[in-house]
Scaffold this motif. Structure first.
Motif, PDB file in Angstrom:
ATOM      1  N   ALA A 211       0.825  -1.210   0.000  1.00 42.09           N
ATOM      2  CA  ALA A 211       0.000   0.000   0.000  1.00 42.09           C
ATOM      3  C   ALA A 211       0.860   1.261   0.000  1.00 42.09           C
ATOM      4  O   ALA A 211       0.526   2.253  -0.661  1.00 42.09           O
ATOM      5  CB  ALA A 211      -0.937  -0.005   1.203  1.00 42.09           C
ATOM      6  N   MET A 212       1.963   1.254   0.743  1.00 34.31           N
ATOM      7  CA  MET A 212       2.805   2.442   0.803  1.00 34.31           C
ATOM      8  C   MET A 212       3.424   2.759  -0.556  1.00 34.31           C
ATOM      9  O   MET A 212       3.611   3.933  -0.914  1.00 34.31           O
ATOM     10  CB  MET A 212       3.898   2.273   1.858  1.00 34.31           C
ATOM     11  N   LYS A 213       3.699   1.732  -1.356  1.00 34.77           N
ATOM     12  CA  LYS A 213       4.200   1.980  -2.714  1.00 34.77           C
ATOM     13  C   LYS A 213       3.145   2.696  -3.555  1.00 34.77           C
ATOM     14  O   LYS A 213       3.461   3.584  -4.350  1.00 34.77           O
ATOM     15  CB  LYS A 213       4.600   0.659  -3.368  1.00 34.77           C
ATOM     16  N   VAL A 214       1.878   2.319  -3.358  1.00 38.24           N
ATOM     17  CA  VAL A 214       0.788   2.991  -4.065  1.00 38.24           C
ATOM     18  C   VAL A 214       0.711   4.451  -3.622  1.00 38.24           C
ATOM     19  O   VAL A 214       0.531   5.362  -4.437  1.00 38.24           O
ATOM     20  CB  VAL A 214      -0.550   2.277  -3.817  1.00 38.24           C
ATOM     21  N   VAL A 215       0.859   4.680  -2.326  1.00 38.44           N
ATOM     22  CA  VAL A 215       0.828   6.052  -1.787  1.00 38.44           C
ATOM     23  C   VAL A 215       1.908   6.908  -2.438  1.00 38.44           C
ATOM     24  O   VAL A 215       1.667   8.053  -2.855  1.00 38.44           O
ATOM     25  CB  VAL A 215       1.012   6.028  -0.259  1.00 38.44           C
ATOM     26  N   GLU A 216       3.090   6.367  -2.550  1.00 41.13           N
ATOM     27  CA  GLU A 216       4.220   7.130  -3.074  1.00 41.13           C
ATOM     28  C   GLU A 216       4.073   7.438  -4.559  1.00 41.13           C
ATOM     29  O   GLU A 216       4.644   8.411  -5.062  1.00 41.13           O
ATOM     30  CB  GLU A 216       5.517   6.369  -2.791  1.00 41.13           C
ATOM     31  N   ASN A 217       3.273   6.633  -5.259  1.00 40.77           N
ATOM     32  CA  ASN A 217       3.083   6.849  -6.695  1.00 40.77           C
ATOM     33  C   ASN A 217       1.800   7.599  -7.031  1.00 40.77           C
ATOM     34  O   ASN A 217       1.566   7.937  -8.189  1.00 40.77           O
ATOM     35  CB  ASN A 217       3.083   5.503  -7.426  1.00 40.77           C
ATOM     36  N   SER A 218       0.969   7.875  -6.025  1.00 36.99           N
ATOM     37  CA  SER A 218      -0.298   8.568  -6.277  1.00 36.99           C
ATOM     38  C   SER A 218      -0.036  10.047  -6.581  1.00 36.99           C
ATOM     39  O   SER A 218       0.874  10.658  -6.026  1.00 36.99           O
ATOM     40  CB  SER A 218      -1.207   8.449  -5.048  1.00 36.99           C
ATOM     41  N   ASN A 219      -0.851  10.593  -7.477  1.00 39.63           N
ATOM     42  CA  ASN A 219      -0.680  12.018  -7.806  1.00 39.63           C
ATOM     43  C   ASN A 219      -1.906  12.843  -7.471  1.00 39.63           C
ATOM     44  O   ASN A 219      -2.139  13.901  -8.063  1.00 39.63           O
ATOM     45  CB  ASN A 219      -0.322  12.186  -9.286  1.00 39.63           C
TER      46      ASN A 219
END
Length: 382
Positions: A211-219
């Motif tokens: 989930a944290m990887k998704v957070v870091e890639n969200s714009n």
């Protein structure tokens, strides 16, 4: 006619009663939040939260109600035009849907009749139909109906996809078994005013590495709820924390950890079973298809003023239950057995309900529900 001393009994599913020891923690001197002395307190509380969430990852605290953590989850995981699946089976599933729409998601809504629970097959089907799904949003305990969804089984399906599973455990955490890492749940959110036995004001969110990887890639747009800032400053806070509430959070987590998570789950189970036994003995019907340990939702008998019963109990007798929300107003009564409650709170709740229903024209044999609850407690040896 003599008047009796009035005592208040809070039997609604949040805020829940607060132990005196926790209230007193909040009365301590407020210290500056950018000091080693304060950070030591916060860090201890955060470490304890890992145990209660059943995760090895960080748990982040927000100065907000539980809805703040819900918004943080959507704002950080969903970029505009991302596909999101949300289970809508009550007021708080509805909130997931509203948040997803607010942040520009392409929403796939699984609409569940209020009082029913989502089937794993429904989620599997939508994931197959929408392989691009970024996140699946659901609830552990739907507070508006008393339904508990099969989160462990849902997680087994979602983990085989690229989507992340986000669980609203605001009322469900501590009352219902929830093992974040073991069950492969990606995001868990909660608030302190339920099972944590605290006044409202702190929300919490934990995320898996996935989930944290998704957070870091969200714009998507975010500022106060930008979880990248919380990760960067951890165990400190990027913004001013609710200092005195964190004192209380440390005390609450220490109390719960000392009790052990297994016993916390078990005591909620016993209280719920006693309440359900009482309701059935009173010839009343449960509303939830899959009732949980947070609260017991009961159908109001025909020709009984459900809103009137709740109002009378609260205003005249000092016993606060929760009524129904939205289309369930006046149709159900919700009795909580959540947080700082024990067997005699259940006895008070059942007794009050017996007398109130008789007063409002639905004949209940006095003591029948109380007897059924007592039998459960005696059988359990508590």
């Amino acid at each position: 006619m003599a008047k009796l001393i009035r005592k208040n009994y809070l039997m609604a599913p949040g805020p829940t009663p607060v132990p005196i020891d926790l209230l007193l923690e909040g009365a301590k001197d407020t210290i500056h939040h950018r000091t080693p002395q304060y950070l030591e307190i916060q860090n201890k509380a955060l470490e304890n939260l890992k145990y209660l969430f059943q995760t090895k990852n960080n748990v982040y605290t927000l100065a907000a109600s539980g809805t703040g953590a819900m918004e943080a989850a959507v704002a950080n995981l969903i970029s505009p035009e991302d596909t999101a699946i949300a289970v809508n089976g009550g007021k708080f599933g509805e909130r997931w849907c509203e948040l997803c729409k607010a942040y520009g998601a392409n929403l796939v809504e699984i609409d569940i009749e209020w009082g029913k629970y989502v089937r794993v097959e429904q989620i599997k089907k939508e994931l197959e139909n929408h392989p691009e799904t970024k996140a699946v949003f659901t609830t552990l305990s739907e507070t508006s109906t008393g339904v508990v969804h099969p989160i462990k089984e849902i997680a087994e399906i979602v983990k085989e996809t690229d989507a992340v599973l986000v669980v609203d455990a605001i009322s469900g955490m501590l009352a219902e078994p929830l093992k974040m890492d073991e069950w492969n749940i990606d995001v868990v959110i909660t608030g302190v005013q339920k099972g944590f036995m605290m006044p409202p004001g702190v929300a919490m969110i934990a995320l898996s590495d996935k989930a944290m990887k998704v957070v870091e890639n969200s714009n998507n747009h975010r500022y106060y709820f930008d979880l990248r800032a919380y990760k960067k400053s951890f165990p400190d806070s990027p913004y001013t924390p609710p200092v005195n509430l964190v004192y209380q959070l440390l005390k609450a987590t220490e109390m719960l950890k000392e009790e052990t998570i297994e016993n916390v789950w078990e005591r909620h189970r016993i209280l719920a079973e006693a309440t359900r036994a009482a309701i059935k003995a009173m010839n009343l019907e449960l509303f939830a298809e899959r009732p949980g340990n947070v609260l017991t939702a009961i159908k109001v008998p025909q020709n009984v003023d459900g809103k009137g019963v709740v109002k009378f109990l609260r205003d005249e007798w000092g016993v606060t239950f929760a009524g129904g929300q939205s289309q369930l107003k006046g149709k159900i009564i919700r009795i909580a057995h959540l947080g700082y409650m024990s067997k005699f709170d259940v006895i008070v709740a059942v007794s009050a309900l017996e007398m109130a229903f008789n007063k409002f024209g639905f004949e209940v044999e006095l003591g029948k529900g109380v007897k059924a609850a007592e039998e459960v407690f005696m059988k359990e040896g508590v």
